[in-house]
Design a protein around this motif. Structure first.
Motif, PDB file in Angstrom:
ATOM      1  N   LYS A  41       1.037  -0.976   0.007  1.00  0.00           N
ATOM      2  CA  LYS A  41       0.207   0.556  -0.027  1.00  0.00           C
ATOM      3  C   LYS A  41       0.952   1.607  -0.038  1.00  0.00           C
ATOM      4  O   LYS A  41       0.550   2.349  -0.585  1.00  0.00           O
ATOM      5  CB  LYS A  41      -1.238  -0.272   1.369  1.00  0.00           C
ATOM      6  N   VAL A  42       2.370   1.425   1.222  1.00  0.00           N
ATOM      7  CA  VAL A  42       2.521   2.632   0.655  1.00  0.00           C
ATOM      8  C   VAL A  42       4.228   2.605  -0.167  1.00  0.00           C
ATOM      9  O   VAL A  42       3.949   3.415  -0.666  1.00  0.00           O
ATOM     10  CB  VAL A  42       4.080   2.699   2.472  1.00  0.00           C
ATOM     11  N   PHE A  43       4.090   1.789  -0.786  1.00  0.00           N
ATOM     12  CA  PHE A  43       4.732   1.429  -1.854  1.00  0.00           C
ATOM     13  C   PHE A  43       3.580   2.215  -3.209  1.00  0.00           C
ATOM     14  O   PHE A  43       4.201   2.694  -3.710  1.00  0.00           O
ATOM     15  CB  PHE A  43       5.143   0.072  -2.920  1.00  0.00           C
ATOM     16  N   SER A  44       1.952   1.609  -3.106  1.00  0.00           N
ATOM     17  CA  SER A  44       1.401   2.043  -4.109  1.00  0.00           C
ATOM     18  C   SER A  44       1.118   3.518  -3.969  1.00  0.00           C
ATOM     19  O   SER A  44       1.469   4.722  -5.345  1.00  0.00           O
ATOM     20  CB  SER A  44       0.851   1.114  -4.006  1.00  0.00           C
ATOM     21  N   THR A  46       3.145   5.795  -2.890  1.00  0.00           N
ATOM     22  CA  THR A  46       4.234   6.471  -3.153  1.00  0.00           C
ATOM     23  C   THR A  46       4.618   6.844  -4.436  1.00  0.00           C
ATOM     24  O   THR A  46       4.623   8.405  -4.892  1.00  0.00           O
ATOM     25  CB  THR A  46       5.519   5.854  -1.921  1.00  0.00           C
ATOM     26  N   ILE A  47       4.462   5.785  -5.399  1.00  0.00           N
ATOM     27  CA  ILE A  47       4.353   6.065  -6.320  1.00  0.00           C
ATOM     28  C   ILE A  47       3.077   6.631  -7.133  1.00  0.00           C
ATOM     29  O   ILE A  47       3.980   7.874  -8.219  1.00  0.00           O
ATOM     30  CB  ILE A  47       4.410   4.408  -7.343  1.00  0.00           C
ATOM     31  N   LEU A  48       1.615   6.625  -7.352  1.00  0.00           N
ATOM     32  CA  LEU A  48       0.747   7.378  -7.541  1.00  0.00           C
ATOM     33  C   LEU A  48       0.438   8.666  -7.255  1.00  0.00           C
ATOM     34  O   LEU A  48       0.275   9.544  -7.741  1.00  0.00           O
ATOM     35  CB  LEU A  48      -0.511   6.800  -7.490  1.00  0.00           C
ATOM     36  N   THR A  49       0.607   8.863  -5.785  1.00  0.00           N
ATOM     37  CA  THR A  49       0.470  10.575  -5.539  1.00  0.00           C
ATOM     38  C   THR A  49       2.057  11.604  -5.027  1.00  0.00           C
ATOM     39  O   THR A  49       1.886  12.698  -5.265  1.00  0.00           O
ATOM     40  CB  THR A  49       0.598  10.324  -4.004  1.00  0.00           C
ATOM     41  N   ILE A  50       3.591  10.524  -5.509  1.00  0.00           N
ATOM     42  CA  ILE A  50       3.654  11.870  -5.365  1.00  0.00           C
ATOM     43  C   ILE A  50       5.350  11.704  -7.034  1.00  0.00           C
ATOM     44  O   ILE A  50       5.575  12.530  -7.532  1.00  0.00           O
ATOM     45  CB  ILE A  50       5.103  10.854  -4.328  1.00  0.00           C
ATOM     46  N   ILE A  91      -6.573   5.561  -7.167  1.00  0.00           N
ATOM     47  CA  ILE A  91      -6.557   4.756  -5.976  1.00  0.00           C
ATOM     48  C   ILE A  91      -7.397   4.447  -5.172  1.00  0.00           C
ATOM     49  O   ILE A  91      -7.111   2.978  -4.961  1.00  0.00           O
ATOM     50  CB  ILE A  91      -5.385   5.992  -4.894  1.00  0.00           C
ATOM     51  N   ILE A  92      -8.315   5.061  -5.079  1.00  0.00           N
ATOM     52  CA  ILE A  92      -9.975   4.341  -4.917  1.00  0.00           C
ATOM     53  C   ILE A  92     -10.329   3.251  -5.344  1.00  0.00           C
ATOM     54  O   ILE A  92     -10.746   2.692  -4.645  1.00  0.00           O
ATOM     55  CB  ILE A  92     -10.678   5.374  -4.555  1.00  0.00           C
ATOM     56  N   ILE A  93     -10.489   3.027  -6.638  1.00  0.00           N
ATOM     57  CA  ILE A  93     -10.563   1.795  -7.252  1.00  0.00           C
ATOM     58  C   ILE A  93      -9.629   0.276  -6.754  1.00  0.00           C
ATOM     59  O   ILE A  93     -10.079  -0.240  -7.506  1.00  0.00           O
ATOM     60  CB  ILE A  93     -10.958   2.096  -8.556  1.00  0.00           C
ATOM     61  N   ARG A  94      -8.291   0.920  -7.211  1.00  0.00           N
ATOM     62  CA  ARG A  94      -7.432  -0.097  -7.261  1.00  0.00           C
ATOM     63  C   ARG A  94      -5.815  -0.152  -5.878  1.00  0.00           C
ATOM     64  O   ARG A  94      -6.483  -1.567  -5.490  1.00  0.00           O
ATOM     65  CB  ARG A  94      -6.875   0.210  -8.306  1.00  0.00           C
ATOM     66  N   VAL A  95      -6.799   0.828  -5.183  1.00  0.00           N
ATOM     67  CA  VAL A  95      -4.793   0.456  -4.298  1.00  0.00           C
ATOM     68  C   VAL A  95      -5.822   0.440  -3.005  1.00  0.00           C
ATOM     69  O   VAL A  95      -5.476  -0.233  -1.876  1.00  0.00           O
ATOM     70  CB  VAL A  95      -4.970   1.760  -3.703  1.00  0.00           C
ATOM     71  N   LEU A  96      -7.316   0.957  -2.774  1.00  0.00           N
ATOM     72  CA  LEU A  96      -8.279   1.151  -0.987  1.00  0.00           C
ATOM     73  C   LEU A  96      -9.394   1.440  -1.540  1.00  0.00           C
ATOM     74  O   LEU A  96      -9.734   1.921  -0.851  1.00  0.00           O
ATOM     75  CB  LEU A  96      -7.402   2.512  -0.453  1.00  0.00           C
ATOM     76  N   LEU A 104      -9.005   4.496   5.197  1.00  0.00           N
ATOM     77  CA  LEU A 104      -8.821   4.997   4.121  1.00  0.00           C
ATOM     78  C   LEU A 104      -8.666   5.397   3.030  1.00  0.00           C
ATOM     79  O   LEU A 104      -9.164   6.492   2.222  1.00  0.00           O
ATOM     80  CB  LEU A 104      -7.230   4.036   4.089  1.00  0.00           C
ATOM     81  N   TYR A 105      -9.804   4.275   2.874  1.00  0.00           N
ATOM     82  CA  TYR A 105     -10.747   4.446   1.914  1.00  0.00           C
ATOM     83  C   TYR A 105     -11.768   6.400   1.102  1.00  0.00           C
ATOM     84  O   TYR A 105     -10.983   6.952   1.020  1.00  0.00           O
ATOM     85  CB  TYR A 105     -12.402   3.468   1.349  1.00  0.00           C
ATOM     86  N   PHE A 106     -12.179   6.167   2.484  1.00  0.00           N
ATOM     87  CA  PHE A 106     -12.462   7.537   2.801  1.00  0.00           C
ATOM     88  C   PHE A 106     -11.836   8.518   2.904  1.00  0.00           C
ATOM     89  O   PHE A 106     -12.175   9.956   3.028  1.00  0.00           O
ATOM     90  CB  PHE A 106     -14.020   7.241   3.604  1.00  0.00           C
ATOM     91  N   PHE A 107     -10.829   8.455   3.762  1.00  0.00           N
ATOM     92  CA  PHE A 107      -9.945  10.152   3.903  1.00  0.00           C
ATOM     93  C   PHE A 107      -9.101   9.980   2.277  1.00  0.00           C
ATOM     94  O   PHE A 107      -9.441  11.201   1.733  1.00  0.00           O
ATOM     95  CB  PHE A 107      -8.400   8.477   4.529  1.00  0.00           C
ATOM     96  N   PHE A 108      -9.691   9.344   0.502  1.00  0.00           N
ATOM     97  CA  PHE A 108      -8.563   9.171  -0.281  1.00  0.00           C
ATOM     98  C   PHE A 108     -10.926   9.925  -0.958  1.00  0.00           C
ATOM     99  O   PHE A 108     -10.299  10.473  -1.770  1.00  0.00           O
ATOM    100  CB  PHE A 108      -8.355   8.452  -1.052  1.00  0.00           C
ATOM    101  N   ILE A 109     -11.617   9.321  -0.148  1.00  0.00           N
ATOM    102  CA  ILE A 109     -12.748  10.119  -0.858  1.00  0.00           C
ATOM    103  C   ILE A 109     -12.778  11.632  -0.909  1.00  0.00           C
ATOM    104  O   ILE A 109     -13.269  12.407  -1.799  1.00  0.00           O
ATOM    105  CB  ILE A 109     -14.128   9.635  -0.182  1.00  0.00           C
ATOM    106  N   GLY A 110     -12.394  12.109   0.700  1.00  0.00           N
ATOM    107  CA  GLY A 110     -12.239  13.382   0.772  1.00  0.00           C
ATOM    108  C   GLY A 110     -11.393  14.326   0.183  1.00  0.00           C
ATOM    109  O   GLY A 110     -11.368  15.458  -0.353  1.00  0.00           O
TER     110      GLY A 110
END
Length: 201
Positions: A41-44, A46-50, A91-96, A104-110
């Motif tokens: 999760k952390v690796f994914s 990191t790649i997608l958001t940074i 991220i919402i669909i595939r990672v979390l 974390l799902y709702f964190f990213f929805i926010g």
């Protein structure tokens, strides 16, 4: 002092906040999550958001769609914000997905709601502070986790209040935003996370 305030904008860059939220959750959650899953999760994230946004920024800079990493003008913000919205959806669909780690799902929805709101404001030619959006969103999420898991993070909350003040001071000192843009940014980051509490807290 000028160098310190300028460095704050880089140290607490908005790109780092989603990853910080994930790491904070994984470090505080009492739930058992296998270590390989946490690393994945952390690796994914990191790649997608940074990494991916940085690469896309240099692509946009090459084709002269943006000039500065801080996206100083309203026009520069529109394409990166639209791209970032698409990344958060991925991220919402595939990672979390919601059935794995709901918090974390709702964190990213926010985060998605905040990003889309910021994009809409950019279309309306209003430059809300992305620094304040990201940091205020993380701040609200951290408080919610403390309530949810019944853990004492008073020291962390106090530190985050100081950091929020430092970020706001930095952005004002650098003349990147007006006080109104900082307040609106804070609300755009804070309120979606607050609303999402109805679904997971």
């Amino acid at each position: 002092m000028n160098h310190i305030l300028k460095s704050i904008s880089y140290i607490f860059h908005p790109l780092l906040m989603p990853l910080l939220g994930v790491v904070f959750y994984l470090s505080k959650s009492p739930r058992f999550i296998p270590e390989p899953v946490m690393r994945a999760k952390v690796f994914s994230i990191t790649i997608l958001t940074i990494i991916l946004p940085i690469l896309l920024f240099y692509l946009l800079k090459t084709i002269r769609k943006v000039e500065s990493f801080h996206l100083e003008t309203v026009e520069e913000r529109r394409i990166p914000l639209a791209i970032n919205s698409a990344i958060v959806v991925l991220i919402i669909i595939r990672v979390l997905p919601i059935d794995e780690i709901p918090e974390l799902y709702f964190f990213f929805i926010g985060i998605l709601i905040s990003t889309i709101t910021c994009f809409a404001l950019a279309l309306a030619k209003f430059k809300a502070s992305i620094h304040m959006i990201a940091s205020a969103g993380f701040f609200m999420f951290a408080i919610a986790l403390a309530i949810h898991f019944k853990i004492n993070i008073n020291g962390t909350i106090a530190l985050m209040c100081v950091i929020l003040g430092a970020i706001a001071t930095s952005r004002l000192h650098l003349k990147a935003h007006t006080p109104v843009e900082l307040v609106v940014g804070c609300l755009v980051g804070f309120l979606p996370q607050l609303i999402m509490l109805n679904y997971w807290l």
